[in-house]
Scaffold this active site. Structure first.
Site, mmCIF file in Angstrom:
data_model
loop_
_atom_site.group_PDB
_atom_site.id
_atom_site.type_symbol
_atom_site.label_atom_id
_atom_site.label_comp_id
_atom_site.label_asym_id
_atom_site.label_seq_id
_atom_site.Cartn_x
_atom_site.Cartn_y
_atom_site.Cartn_z
ATOM 1 N N SER A 138 1.165 -1.836 0.317
ATOM 2 C CA SER A 138 0.200 -0.332 0.461
ATOM 3 C C SER A 138 0.990 1.814 0.119
ATOM 4 O O SER A 138 1.552 1.228 -1.046
ATOM 5 C CB SER A 138 -0.871 0.475 1.267
ATOM 6 O OG SER A 138 -1.806 1.243 0.884
ATOM 7 N N THR A 139 0.830 2.770 0.977
ATOM 8 C CA THR A 139 1.323 3.316 0.999
ATOM 9 C C THR A 139 2.952 3.332 1.008
ATOM 10 O O THR A 139 3.672 2.019 1.667
ATOM 11 C CB THR A 139 1.193 4.151 2.213
ATOM 12 O OG1 THR A 139 -0.310 4.362 2.472
ATOM 13 C CG2 THR A 139 2.210 5.383 2.392
ATOM 14 N N HIS A 167 -2.527 -1.047 -3.670
ATOM 15 C CA HIS A 167 -3.705 -0.694 -3.674
ATOM 16 C C HIS A 167 -3.199 0.760 -4.180
ATOM 17 O O HIS A 167 -2.426 1.655 -3.881
ATOM 18 C CB HIS A 167 -3.946 0.155 -1.831
ATOM 19 C CG HIS A 167 -4.201 -0.816 -1.081
ATOM 20 N ND1 HIS A 167 -3.511 -0.686 0.272
ATOM 21 C CD2 HIS A 167 -4.814 -2.225 -1.273
ATOM 22 C CE1 HIS A 167 -4.146 -2.172 1.069
ATOM 23 N NE2 HIS A 167 -4.424 -2.817 -0.177
ATOM 24 N N MET A 212 0.321 0.901 5.666
ATOM 25 C CA MET A 212 -0.494 1.207 6.449
ATOM 26 C C MET A 212 -2.294 0.251 6.057
ATOM 27 O O MET A 212 -2.162 -0.627 5.600
ATOM 28 C CB MET A 212 -1.518 2.682 6.282
ATOM 29 C CG MET A 212 -1.931 2.991 7.580
ATOM 30 S SD MET A 212 -1.071 3.597 9.146
ATOM 31 C CE MET A 212 -2.214 4.125 10.317
ATOM 32 N N ASP A 214 -4.085 -5.136 5.766
ATOM 33 C CA ASP A 214 -4.900 -5.618 4.550
ATOM 34 C C ASP A 214 -3.967 -6.989 4.265
ATOM 35 O O ASP A 214 -2.690 -5.677 4.472
ATOM 36 C CB ASP A 214 -5.092 -4.415 3.892
ATOM 37 C CG ASP A 214 -5.704 -5.816 2.924
ATOM 38 O OD1 ASP A 214 -6.255 -6.482 3.206
ATOM 39 O OD2 ASP A 214 -5.255 -5.374 1.421
#
Length: 343
Positions: free
Chosen positions: A162-163, A188, A282, A285
């Site tokens: 993600s991030t 993401h 973050m 998930d």
């Protein structure tokens, strides 16, 4: 509770005021200054010392990307890029931005409301926790060819991030050779950007990279990126091959596509013939899905805290006991090859 101090850099007065008014409604956020171009932004950074900056890419006098390249060595800080559908966003991430959000369509009131009341504030709250002064670690052990093992059709590698993940995924994939088993990835990202992301990776990597679509076969030396938007990506077994299916569904862990959904399908279908890799991001998930993979016999790797932009997803996975090998980012490809030689 101390509020997150935000600097908004946006050349459109109307959009800038929209951001200011709505961000200030969030009890955790305070817009301390605004700027219409990078020169005003530089002065505001020195004066107000913001915790997070939102940055438009298209700015007068100097592009947002050029500004980032000049800014980050002197004033490293979390930056969220606000961008229309453009691959320039990946240049911004490469220049040091923590994350990006897609600029909403001004005529779409629902999209605007979602953007100003949830999407951007949530990104700001994540960004303030990001590590922007990451030490560059060198790969201490070069990878060695897998020889015959990697090209077995029953092996698969699944990656979730993600991030900070766009740069992390690129760092791993650029170390992979065409001898690597088929790779499936969930990052993401909004709809539209994943196709651009796949295209850029395809130009940079030895492996072939493309945005996935239902029916794609997972092939050695090829990477399939889950399309952003409202569909989850899973793998299924068809005869002696793995194929991906992308089907619409509700968000899982706040995300669609979800890393958990992919990892859980890999655990069910590939079992011990898989490697799961969880990278910076973050939240949690992918953590439960990685644990399912490990419990099914797969080998699992988690990015370590020192090289994560946000040590969230790998941390949760590690705490669950889902991570067998915890590695610095530059060593993840090496570890993957090491595992493959013993599979």
């Amino acid at each position: 509770m101390q509020k997150i101090k935000v600097l908004v850099v946006e050349d459109s007065y109307v959009f800038r005021e929209l951001l200011v008014q709505n961000l200030n409604k969030d009890p955790a956020i305070q817009v301390v200054a605004t700027a219409g171009d990078p020169y005003e932004a530089r002065d505001a950074i020195v004066t107000y010392k913001p915790d997070v900056m939102t940055l438009d890419i298209e700015l007068p006098r100097m592009s947002g990307i050029e500004f980032l390249r000049k800014l980050m060595p002197q004033y490293p800080m979390p930056v969220i890029v606000i961008s229309a559908l453009s691959d320039k966003v990946f240049d911004a991430l490469g220049a040091g931005a923590v994350d990006f959000v897609a600029k909403p369509v001004v005529s779409d009131k629902q999209q605007i409301e979602e953007f100003v009341s949830k999407e951007l504030p949530d990104k700001i709250k994540i960004a303030v926790k990001a590590h922007v002064s990451r030490v560059k670690h060198k790969n201490v052990v070069p990878r060695q060819p897998v020889q015959n093992n990697a090209t077995k059709k029953n092996l698969i590698i699944a990656i979730g991030a993600s991030t900070g993940g766009t740069e992390a995924i690129a760092a791993v994939l650029q170390e992979f050779g065409t001898d690597i088993p088929g790779v499936v990835v969930v990052q993401h990202m909004p709809a539209g950007f994943t196709e651009m992301f796949a295209g850029r990776l395809n130009d940079k990597c030895n492996v072939k990279v493309k945005e996935a679509k239902t029916g794609d076969v997972v092939l050695p030396g090829q990477v399939l990126i889950a399309p952003g938007g409202d569909a989850h990506m899973e793998i299924v077994r068809v005869n002696d091959t793995y194929q991906v299916i992308c089907k619409r569904g509700a968000k899982v862990n706040g995300h669609c596509p979800s890393v958990d959904v992919l990892f859980q399908s890999v655990a069910k279908v590939a079992r011990e013939n898989a490697i799961g890799i969880i990278l910076t991001g973050m939240g949690g998930d992918g953590a439960k899905g990685l644990l399912e993979m490990k419990n099914a016999g797969a080998k699992t790797i988690g990015q370590d805290e020192s090289t994560c932009v946000v040590y969230g997803m790998p941390k949760v996975a590690y705490q669950l006991g889902a991570v067998e090998y915890q590695e610095q980012l530059p060593n993840i490809a090496r570890r993957t090859y090491q595992i493959l030689r013993n599979m």
